[in-house]
Structures are given as structure tokens and as C-alpha cells.
Design an enzyme around this catalytic site. Structure first.
Site, PDB file in Angstrom:
ATOM      1  CE  LYS A 150      31.825  20.359 -72.033  1.00  0.00           C
ATOM      2  NZ  LYS A 150      32.457  21.689 -71.989  1.00  0.00           N
ATOM      3  CG  ASN A 151      29.103  23.420 -70.969  1.00  0.00           C
ATOM      4  OD1 ASN A 151      30.177  22.832 -70.858  1.00  0.00           O
ATOM      5  ND2 ASN A 151      28.800  24.154 -72.032  1.00  0.00           N
TER       6      ASN A 151
ATOM      7  NE  ARG B 240      36.539  30.148 -69.646  1.00  0.00           N
ATOM      8  CZ  ARG B 240      37.404  31.155 -69.599  1.00  0.00           C
ATOM      9  NH1 ARG B 240      38.681  30.955 -69.822  1.00  0.00           N
ATOM     10  NH2 ARG B 240      36.994  32.354 -69.315  1.00  0.00           N
TER      11      ARG B 240
ATOM     12  CB  CYS C 137      37.291  25.650 -76.794  1.00  0.00           C
ATOM     13  SG  CYS C 137      36.815  23.920 -76.689  1.00  0.00           S
TER      14      CYS C 137
ATOM     15  NE  ARG D 147      36.549  30.609 -73.217  1.00  0.00           N
ATOM     16  CZ  ARG D 147      36.020  29.385 -73.225  1.00  0.00           C
ATOM     17  NH1 ARG D 147      36.622  28.402 -73.848  1.00  0.00           N
ATOM     18  NH2 ARG D 147      34.882  29.139 -72.591  1.00  0.00           N
ATOM     19  N   PRO D 148      38.221  36.556 -71.249  1.00  0.00           N
ATOM     20  CG  PRO D 148      37.141  38.617 -71.483  1.00  0.00           C
ATOM     21  CD  PRO D 148      37.437  37.333 -72.205  1.00  0.00           C
ATOM     22  CB  ILE D 149      38.079  35.621 -65.566  1.00  0.00           C
ATOM     23  CG1 ILE D 149      39.516  36.038 -65.195  1.00  0.00           C
ATOM     24  CG2 ILE D 149      38.084  34.295 -66.280  1.00  0.00           C
ATOM     25  CD1 ILE D 149      40.100  35.164 -64.085  1.00  0.00           C
ATOM     26  CG  ASP D 150      36.089  41.532 -67.539  1.00  0.00           C
ATOM     27  OD1 ASP D 150      36.119  40.537 -68.280  1.00  0.00           O
ATOM     28  OD2 ASP D 150      35.269  42.455 -67.695  1.00  0.00           O
ATOM     29  CD  GLN D 151      31.819  41.923 -66.336  1.00  0.00           C
ATOM     30  OE1 GLN D 151      30.908  42.255 -65.574  1.00  0.00           O
ATOM     31  NE2 GLN D 151      32.700  42.792 -66.798  1.00  0.00           N
TER      32      GLN D 151
ATOM     33  CG  ASP E 164      28.482  26.168 -76.542  1.00  0.00           C
ATOM     34  OD1 ASP E 164      29.397  26.913 -76.935  1.00  0.00           O
ATOM     35  OD2 ASP E 164      28.213  26.000 -75.338  1.00  0.00           O
TER      36      ASP E 164
ATOM     37  NE  ARG F  28      37.944  20.344 -73.566  1.00  0.00           N
ATOM     38  CZ  ARG F  28      38.344  21.585 -73.441  1.00  0.00           C
ATOM     39  NH1 ARG F  28      39.223  22.071 -74.277  1.00  0.00           N
ATOM     40  NH2 ARG F  28      37.889  22.338 -72.490  1.00  0.00           N
TER      41      ARG F  28
HETATM   42  N1  EPU Z   1      33.178  37.533 -70.927  1.00  0.00           N
HETATM   43  C1  EPU Z   1      33.785  38.696 -70.518  1.00  0.00           C
HETATM   44  N2  EPU Z   1      34.214  38.774 -69.223  1.00  0.00           N
HETATM   45  C2  EPU Z   1      34.050  37.752 -68.338  1.00  0.00           C
HETATM   46  C3  EPU Z   1      33.413  36.575 -68.759  1.00  0.00           C
HETATM   47  C4  EPU Z   1      32.994  36.492 -70.072  1.00  0.00           C
HETATM   48  O1  EPU Z   1      33.952  39.635 -71.295  1.00  0.00           O
HETATM   49  O2  EPU Z   1      34.459  37.910 -67.172  1.00  0.00           O
HETATM   50  C5  EPU Z   1      32.697  37.425 -72.323  1.00  0.00           C
HETATM   51  C6  EPU Z   1      33.413  36.321 -73.087  1.00  0.00           C
HETATM   52  O3  EPU Z   1      34.625  36.784 -73.635  1.00  0.00           O
HETATM   53  C7  EPU Z   1      32.368  35.966 -74.111  1.00  0.00           C
HETATM   54  C8  EPU Z   1      31.053  36.186 -73.387  1.00  0.00           C
HETATM   55  O4  EPU Z   1      31.344  37.028 -72.281  1.00  0.00           O
HETATM   56  O5  EPU Z   1      32.481  36.857 -75.175  1.00  0.00           O
HETATM   57  C9  EPU Z   1      30.358  34.943 -72.881  1.00  0.00           C
HETATM   58  O6  EPU Z   1      31.237  34.189 -72.067  1.00  0.00           O
HETATM   59  P1  EPU Z   1      30.718  33.245 -70.891  1.00  0.00           P
HETATM   60  O7  EPU Z   1      31.363  33.671 -69.631  1.00  0.00           O
HETATM   61  O8  EPU Z   1      29.225  33.177 -70.936  1.00  0.00           O
HETATM   62  O9  EPU Z   1      31.319  31.850 -71.322  1.00  0.00           O
HETATM   63  P2  EPU Z   1      31.925  30.696 -70.391  1.00  0.00           P
HETATM   64  O10 EPU Z   1      31.203  30.659 -69.101  1.00  0.00           O
HETATM   65  O11 EPU Z   1      33.399  30.801 -70.386  1.00  0.00           O
HETATM   66  C10 EPU Z   1      30.246  28.851 -71.138  1.00  0.00           C
HETATM   67  C11 EPU Z   1      30.341  27.504 -71.763  1.00  0.00           C
HETATM   68  C12 EPU Z   1      30.765  27.639 -73.219  1.00  0.00           C
HETATM   69  C13 EPU Z   1      29.772  28.526 -73.951  1.00  0.00           C
HETATM   70  C14 EPU Z   1      29.608  29.872 -73.237  1.00  0.00           C
HETATM   71  C15 EPU Z   1      28.534  30.739 -73.839  1.00  0.00           C
HETATM   72  C16 EPU Z   1      30.981  26.090 -69.920  1.00  0.00           C
HETATM   73  C17 EPU Z   1      32.019  25.277 -69.252  1.00  0.00           C
HETATM   74  N3  EPU Z   1      31.332  26.712 -71.034  1.00  0.00           N
HETATM   75  O12 EPU Z   1      31.550  29.433 -71.235  1.00  0.00           O
HETATM   76  O13 EPU Z   1      30.676  26.336 -73.743  1.00  0.00           O
HETATM   77  O14 EPU Z   1      30.223  28.769 -75.268  1.00  0.00           O
HETATM   78  O15 EPU Z   1      29.275  29.633 -71.847  1.00  0.00           O
HETATM   79  O16 EPU Z   1      27.306  30.099 -73.821  1.00  0.00           O
HETATM   80  O17 EPU Z   1      29.842  26.160 -69.472  1.00  0.00           O
HETATM   81  C18 EPU Z   1      31.257  24.512 -75.110  1.00  0.00           C
HETATM   82  O18 EPU Z   1      30.530  23.802 -74.406  1.00  0.00           O
HETATM   83  O19 EPU Z   1      31.712  24.143 -76.217  1.00  0.00           O
HETATM   84  C19 EPU Z   1      31.581  25.861 -74.657  1.00  0.00           C
HETATM   85  C20 EPU Z   1      32.603  26.542 -75.130  1.00  0.00           C
END
Ligand code: EPU
Length: 427
Positions: A22-23, A93, A117, A122-126, A306, A398
Site C-alpha cells: 500500500k505505501n 497521509r 493516522c 506529523r510535521p512536514i518541515d523536511q 508499522d 485503509r
Molecule cells: N518527520 C519530521 N519532519 C518531516 C517528516 C517526518 O520530523 O518533515 C518525523 C516524523 O514526525 C516521524 C519520523 O520523521 O517521527 C518519520 O516520519 P516519516 O516521514 O518517515 O513518515 P511518513 O512518510 O509520514 C510513512 C508511512 C507510515 C510509516 C512511516 C515510517 C506512508 C504513506 N506512510 O509515513 O506508515 O509509519 O513512513 O516508516 O508511507 C502505516 O502504513 O501504517 C503508516 C503509518
């Protein structure tokens, strides 16, 4: 509203085939926005997050449909909008990938803050740091992220946090930027490699995906083609844990055993027999007690966050005390209250859960708090004594394709019922 009803105690046995990841699929569908031409994508799981993304792409003027089981035909040649519908975007997401994809396609994007979820902040600063490095101006206002650039130009981006989403998003924006983009401290999850492979098949020039340095040399345009999504590592892990939890004997097929190494090693430490084949794993657990184990989640190749709720659930009946440390998300233990309602003995202190093994769980009504927590409660129901009713199935839907049908084929006593069908909980 629906509920899942499970009569615990059946040992799972037989063979189950894992769906596409899925991801990975959500990122590849978003990446198709960059392509002028028709893409045929196979091994796409039919889950609600995918349906939402197909709706969003159609709303942007693209054509995106399932044309067969597991096969999506997507053509974004005539995509003509850079602003995605706010309400739809908030439901998943993966809509964050629209930022990178639309910016890459139009040098302009306006996207609602992505949902998904709830694990705390869940920041997007990066992601934003990456887009700015490539030359975009980024404004966040009234729940929207507004991105614009005269043109995107490659540069080096060092991620302060290893982020799957930011790595993929920067890769998307950089695919057609001018010159070379280097992402350092990139995430290495299997679906990052899959997205890079997809883009390369369509004409991109991306090297190093799967390592912590990814180099993207911008190309002028991408062309259509065919691609097959990798198997779902997390669905596979969920079935591996469910097999061990019921002291069953299950062969899980259509998987990449290498992706499962951290889980396989942990299960073996707990006393489970794990046999690896080329594209399958057999899980076998006799009637002995499971042993306790400590688990720490980490970015790939570490133990996946996960699968944290599912392995913690298994540890609730292991002999002794286990510690589970969540290193990726701030707040991913919300489901623990539900497990404790079933008789588990879990206490949480910040990012660490102490799990004191108990004899058995007891069936009870419980509520899924997110996607993987929902899967964990299904495992809890399978191993509990008596009947478990799980509510909030929208979370499970989902990300798991035909979960109860697959479990049923392995001998689980499981059924879906509408909630006002109070006649019985018979399964
Ligand atoms: N983070 C930051 N800044 C950012 C982005 C992330 O501080 O700009 C932090 C987050 O707060 C977190 C960590 O970095 O603490 C990791 O976040 P990441 O960006 O890797 O997560 P994501 O891309 O939002 C994906 C998966 C999640 C999975 C995470 C970690 C998808 C759609 N989602 O989320 O999957 O938990 O990677 O492996 O690919 C799930 O499938 O149940 C799920 C939640």
C-alpha cells in the site's frame, strides 16, 4: 457501521498470498502525475487509501482507474489542475506526495495539509526544506501548503530526520528539475527503492535509492510504461505474527524475505520457527510458550514501526517481561488501552511500553485507533479466549486488502457484521 467478530483459538494453517504494498502503491500513483503517457500499474492493493488517491487524481483532470483486479491504468497527460480537493486530501497521509508531484509537473502546487493516522505531531518541515532547496517558495496558510517556483534547480538536501515521506517527495520534485539533486541521510525503506525503480522505468535518472545518498539527475520528460508494485512488507509481517500468535503453521507467499529480516529474527528469538524460501516464508509455532523479547523500532532496515502494535500484541502472551521502544513516532501506543481491556498487562511510559506476559487474552469489544493498531486487535482477537468485536474498521480498510477473507481461508473464525445486526455474534 460495521464490526469484525472473531472467535479466538483457531490455529491458522495453510497458505496466504500477500497483496502489493500500500505505501509503495500510493507513492507510485502520485508519481504518475509526472508522467505524460499511459502507465499500467500491477499488484496495486484495492484498499480505501488507494481509492481516495484515484479520486484525487481524477479531480485534478487525470484518468486513473482499476481496469482489473490489482491493475490500475493511469494517464495524467491531460492533468490540468495544481490544487487538490481539500477535504479529500485530508483523508490520507499519502496526499503529501501531491506536493512533490504537482510541483515537479507544474512548478506550482496548492495542497491541503495531509491527514493520515494520528501518532501525535506529523510535521512536514523536511519536505518543505527539500522543496525550498530546489528553489520553491513555500507558504503554509489556512491548512494549505502553497508551493511555487520559476523553475526547480537541483541541489544537495541533507535531511535532519530520516523521513520516508520527505525522501520520496524530494525525489518526485527533483525528477524533472534542472541538474543534479543529492538527498543525504535519505530513508531506505523498500518502497523508496520501488518508487525510484518506477520513475526510472518511465525515463527518470535516479541512483542510490535504498542507500542513504540518492542522486537524481533531472530529465526533460517521462514516458508511460508498465510497472509492478512490490509485495506489502507490513501485510506480510502482520500474517507472520498472526500465524505465530495462534501457534499455527502458515506459508506466506508473494513476499520478499529480505524485507522481513528484522521481524524474522525477532520471531526466532521468541521461539518461532521461520523458514525462508525464494519468495515465501513459512511460520510454524508449536504449543510451547513464546519467549519475551525487547523490540526497538527504527527506520529500515531496523524493526518497522508499522509492525510495532502487532509484535507488542504477540508479546502480551510471551513468558516474562518485554520492552517495546517506539523510536519513530511520538505517540503510537494509543491502542494499548484496548489490549489491556482484553486482559493484557502493558504499561506505557513515554516511548517505552513494558509488556508483562499473561496466560491468555480474553475476548472483548475493542476499538481500532489507527490502521496497524486495528491489525493488532485482529491478532489479539485470534489468540484470545472467547469473542472479540472490533469497531472502527475504516482504519483497517485503509491498508489491508480482504483481511478477514484471507484469515478465514487460513481457518480463522472471523466475520464482518453490520453493527445493528444484533441477532448474534456467531462467526
Ligand atoms: N518527520 C519530521 N519532519 C518531516 C517528516 C517526518 O520530523 O518533515 C518525523 C516524523 O514526525 C516521524 C519520523 O520523521 O517521527 C518519520 O516520519 P516519516 O516521514 O518517515 O513518515 P511518513 O512518510 O509520514 C510513512 C508511512 C507510515 C510509516 C512511516 C515510517 C506512508 C504513506 N506512510 O509515513 O506508515 O509509519 O513512513 O516508516 O508511507 C502505516 O502504513 O501504517 C503508516 C503509518
Amino acid at each position: 457501521m460495521e464490526k469484525m467478530v472473531i472467535l479466538g483459538g483457531a490455529k491458522l494453517s495453510g497458505e496466504v498470498e500477500i497483496s502489493g504494498a500500500k505505501n509503495s502503491a500510493v507513492a507510485i500513483l502520485a508519481a504518475s502525475i509526472l508522467v505524460k503517457g499511459k502507465c499500467i500499474i500491477d499488484n496495486v492493493p484495492h484498499v480505501s487509501d488507494i481509492d481516495v488517491l484515484l479520486d484525487i487524481i481524477q479531480g485534478l483532470g487525470g484518468s486513473a482507474y482499476f481496469i482489473d483486479k490489482g491493475t490500475v491504468e493511469i494517464d495524467c497527460t491531460n492533468l490540468n489542475k495544481y490544487e487538490a480537493d481539500y477535504e479529500t486530501v485530508r483523508r490520507i497521509r499519502a496526499s503529501s506526495y501531491l506536493m512533490g508531484a504537482l510541483l515537479g509537473r507544474f512548478s506550482r502546487a496548492r495542497v491541503g495539509m495531509p491527514g493520515g493516522c494520528d501518532f501525535g505531531v506529523r510535521p512536514i518541515d523536511q519536505h518543505i526544506k527539500g522543496f525550498k532547496t530546489l528553489g520553491a517558495e513555500v507558504e503554509v496558510d489556512h491548512g494549505f501548503v502553497d508551493l511555487r517556483a520559476d523553475k526547480l534547480v537541483g541541489d544537495s538536501v541533507y535531511l535532519d530526520v530520516v523521513s520516508v515521506g520527505a525522501t520520496i517527495n524530494i525525489m518526485l520534485a527533483a525528477t524533472m528539475a534542472e541538474g543534479l539533486t543529492v538527498i543525504e541521510s535519505a530513508a531506505k525503506e523498500p518502497h523508496i527503492v520501488d518508487v525510484a525503480n518506477f520513475l526510472n522505468c518511465m525515463g527518470a535518472n535516479i541512483k542510490g535509492a535504498g542507500t542513504d545518498v540518492i542522486k537524481i539527475r533531472g530529465v526533460k520528460e517521462l514516458h508511460g510504461g508498465e510497472f509492478s508494485v512490490i509485495p506489502d512488507q507490513i501485510e506480510a509481517g502482520t500474517f507472520m505474527i498472526a500465524a505465530a500468535a495462534t501457534h499455527g503453521d502458515v506459508t506466506i507467499t508473494n513476499i520478499i524475505p529480505k524485507h522481513m529480516e528484522s521481524l524474522s529474527a525477532k520471531l526466532e528469538e521468541m521461539g518461532v520457527i521461520v523458514e525462508e524460501y525464494d519468495d515465501a516464508i513459512r511460520i510454524h509455532m508449536d504449543d510451547r510458550n513464546l519467549k519475551s523479547a525487547n523490540v526497538k523500532t527504527q527506520p529500515y532496515p531496523g524493526f518497522p514501526t508499522d509492525l510495532q502494535p502487532q509484535i507488542l500484541t504477540l508479546l502480551t502472551v510471551a513468558k516474562g517481561t518485554s520492552l517495546v521502544t517506539e523510536n519513530v513516532w511520538d505517540n503510537r501506543f494509543k491502542y494499548v488501552d484496548e489490549l489491556n481491556r482484553m486482559g493484557a498487562k502493558v504499561s506505557v511510559d513515554g516511548r517505552v511500553a513494558a509488556v508483562e506476559g499473561c496466560e491468555h487474552l480474553q475476548g472483548s469489544p475493542v476499538y481500532a485507533t489507527d490502521l496497524r493498531a486495528g491489525a493488532a486487535l485482529v491478532i489479539a482477537g485470534l489468540m484470545a479466549k472467547g469473542v472479540t468485536e472490533i469497531y472502527n474498521l475504516k482504519y483497517i480498510d485503509r491498508g489491508y486488502e480482504n483481511l478477514e477473507l484471507k484469515l478465514k481461508s487460513l481457518g480463522a473464525q472471523i466475520a464482518r457484521r453490520t453493527v445493528d445486526d444484533n441477532k448474534s455474534n456467531a462467526v
